[in-house]
Enzyme design. Structure first.
Site, short mmCIF file in Angstrom:
data_model
loop_
_atom_site.label_atom_id
_atom_site.label_comp_id
_atom_site.label_asym_id
_atom_site.label_seq_id
_atom_site.Cartn_x
_atom_site.Cartn_y
_atom_site.Cartn_z
N ASP A 1 -26.56 67.02 -37.35
CA ASP A 1 -25.64 66.97 -36.22
C ASP A 1 -26.48 66.50 -35.05
OD1 ASP A 1 -23.85 67.29 -34.26
OD2 ASP A 1 -23.64 69.46 -34.45
N ARG B 1 -22.92 63.91 -40.29
CA ARG B 1 -22.81 65.35 -40.47
C ARG B 1 -22.33 65.71 -41.87
NH1 ARG B 1 -19.17 67.08 -35.70
NH2 ARG B 1 -18.42 65.05 -36.34
N ASP B 2 -21.32 65.00 -42.35
CA ASP B 2 -20.64 65.38 -43.59
C ASP B 2 -21.43 64.93 -44.84
OD1 ASP B 2 -17.24 65.69 -44.40
OD2 ASP B 2 -18.83 65.37 -45.87
N TYR C 1 -14.44 59.60 -21.82
CA TYR C 1 -14.96 58.75 -22.89
C TYR C 1 -15.68 57.55 -22.28
CZ TYR C 1 -14.89 55.26 -26.63
OH TYR C 1 -15.26 54.30 -27.52
N LYS D 1 -19.70 56.25 -22.37
CA LYS D 1 -20.10 54.91 -22.82
C LYS D 1 -20.79 54.12 -21.71
CE LYS D 1 -18.63 55.04 -27.10
NZ LYS D 1 -19.54 54.88 -28.24
N SER E 1 -21.90 51.00 -27.64
CA SER E 1 -21.10 51.44 -26.51
C SER E 1 -19.67 50.98 -26.74
CB SER E 1 -21.72 50.88 -25.23
OG SER E 1 -21.02 51.27 -24.10
N GLY F 1 -24.28 57.99 -37.68
CA GLY F 1 -22.85 57.74 -37.86
C GLY F 1 -22.64 56.73 -38.98
#
Ligand SMILES: *[C@@H]1O[C@H](CO)[C@@H](O)[C@H](O)[C@H]1NC(C)=O
Ligand SMILES: *[C@@H]1O[C@H](CO)[C@@H](O)[C@H](O)[C@H]1NC(C)=O
Ligand SMILES: *[C@@H]1O[C@H](CO)[C@@H](O)[C@H](O)[C@H]1NC(C)=O
Length: 340
Positions: free
Chosen positions: A96, A67-68, A189, A193, A175, A42
């Site tokens: 990914d 990913r991008d 969500y 976490k 987290s 990330g």
């Protein structure tokens, strides 16, 4: 023995020596990541990108995973600008982490071959989808668990045994405050976490004696593009409740995370509200430092009442929103009647 002033004086000196030893000898010295291989998932935006910048500033060889491809190239270009040493190596991998374990393991293996063994694995990839429990789509819940939990799990699963064998290493799991306190609109969500938090607590205990430190970052609302995205799906109640803690800039969170990770602190939090909630909800987490624990022990009783007040306050917000919604509905149906 009589309690003469000499005895008191000697006791005072002994205590002082102990405190000085504690501060100067026991205090943890931060580890160095100069020339070390740091992998950040990330890492193309938000807290992850800020962490990549911090690590590059500290002289590490940095690999960013996301990913991008385009955003990754942007991140590497940024790292090149702040390069500290000519021999520093920056690279990116488009992956990914929501794919299967074998692929994650293969990519991390290739990375180790080209840059060197991973010294620090910083798991920052994550996503947020908010909404009432019954409103979040079932496939979205699987996506949340897959990226937030399994993504970090798979990367950690690959590096941890190698780090233990090497007798050194740093693992960071990002987290959230929602892993201390599940609030309105955060259901699945928060669950993803919480899962990370549980994993972090376990592997911290299992790895400490092998020289591997684990840091659990518990950020509150952070001003990132991901956050902007998540605001769109957030119920009004969630915005009010969670927004009460303010919005912190990702640079600030990233600096704190890296500092804690290099010192080997288990918990990484920023701000008074996060501290309060984490202390109350995570009292059994490994808080470092005898004096920190002593402080908690003395104040946790009265502070517990604050927690009670917080719940009252949040329930008040939820009731108020419900009243407003009812009033809005009533006025709408009045309009319809008038039109008829
Ligand atoms: C993690 O690995 C498991 C086992 O191979 C796989 O089922 C899962 O999809 C993987 N998840 C992620 C996010 O990589
Ligand atoms: C970091 O990169 C430099 C340049 O490629 C290399 O000489 C060094 O060995 C690398 N360090 C690690 C730990 O891989
Ligand atoms: C969030 O960040 C953006 C861009 O970096 C900035 O323009 C905005 O003022 C920030 N918002 C807050 C509430 O600090």
């Amino acid at each position: 023995m009589e309690l003469t002033w000499e005895v008191v004086f000697c006791l005072g000196i002994a205590l002082l020596i102990h405190i000085l030893i504690f501060i100067f000898v026991m205090a943890k010295r931060p580890k160095s990541i100069v020339g070390r291989h740091v992998v950040i998932t990330g890492g193309s935006k938000g807290i992850g990108l800020c962490l990549a910048v911090e690590c590059a500033m500290k002289g590490a060889n940095v690999t960013v995973i996301a990913r991008d491809e385009k955003m990754l190239r942007g991140a590497i270009a940024l790292l090149e600008v702040i390069r500290q040493r000519p021999e520093q190596k920056f690279q990116h991998r488009s992956l990914d982490i929501g794919s299967d374990y074998d692929q994650v393991a293969r990519v991390l293996g290739e990375l180790e071959e080209s840059v060197g063994d991973i010294y620090a694995m910083i798991n920052c990839a994550g996503m947020a989808i908010c909404g009432l429990f019954e409103e979040v789509a079932v496939e979205d819940v699987h996506k949340l668990m897959n990226v937030n939990f399994f993504g970090s799990y798979n990367c950690t699963r690959y590096v941890l045994p190698k780090m233990k064998k090497a007798g050194e290493g740093i693992i960071v799991l990002t987290s959230s405050q929602a892993a201390i306190f599940g609030i309105y609109g955060y259901g699945p969500y928060a669950a993803s976490k919480y899962a990370l938090r549980a994993m972090a607590e376990t592997i911290a205990m299992e790895s400490r004696s092998h020289g591997v430190s684990v840091t659990l970052a518990l950020p509150c609302d952070t001003n990132t593009t991901g956050f902007e995205e998540e605001e769109k799906s957030k119920p009004r109640e969630t915005k009010i409740i969670s927004g009460g803690g303010g919005l912190i800039e990702p640079e600030v969170i990233a600096k704190a995370i890296l500092k804690d990770a290099l010192k080997g602190n288990f918990i990484s939090i920023v701000g008074a509200q996060s501290w309060l909630i984490t202390m109350l909800g995570g009292a059994l987490m490994p808080w470092d430092g005898f004096f920190t624990n002593l402080l908690h022990a003395t104040i946790i009783g009265p502070v517990r009442l604050l927690g009670y007040g917080l719940h009252k306050h949040f329930n008040g917000i939820i009731r108020k929103c419900a009243r407003e919604d009812r009033a809005l509905k009533a006025s709408k149906s009045d309009d319809i009647k008038v039109e008829q």
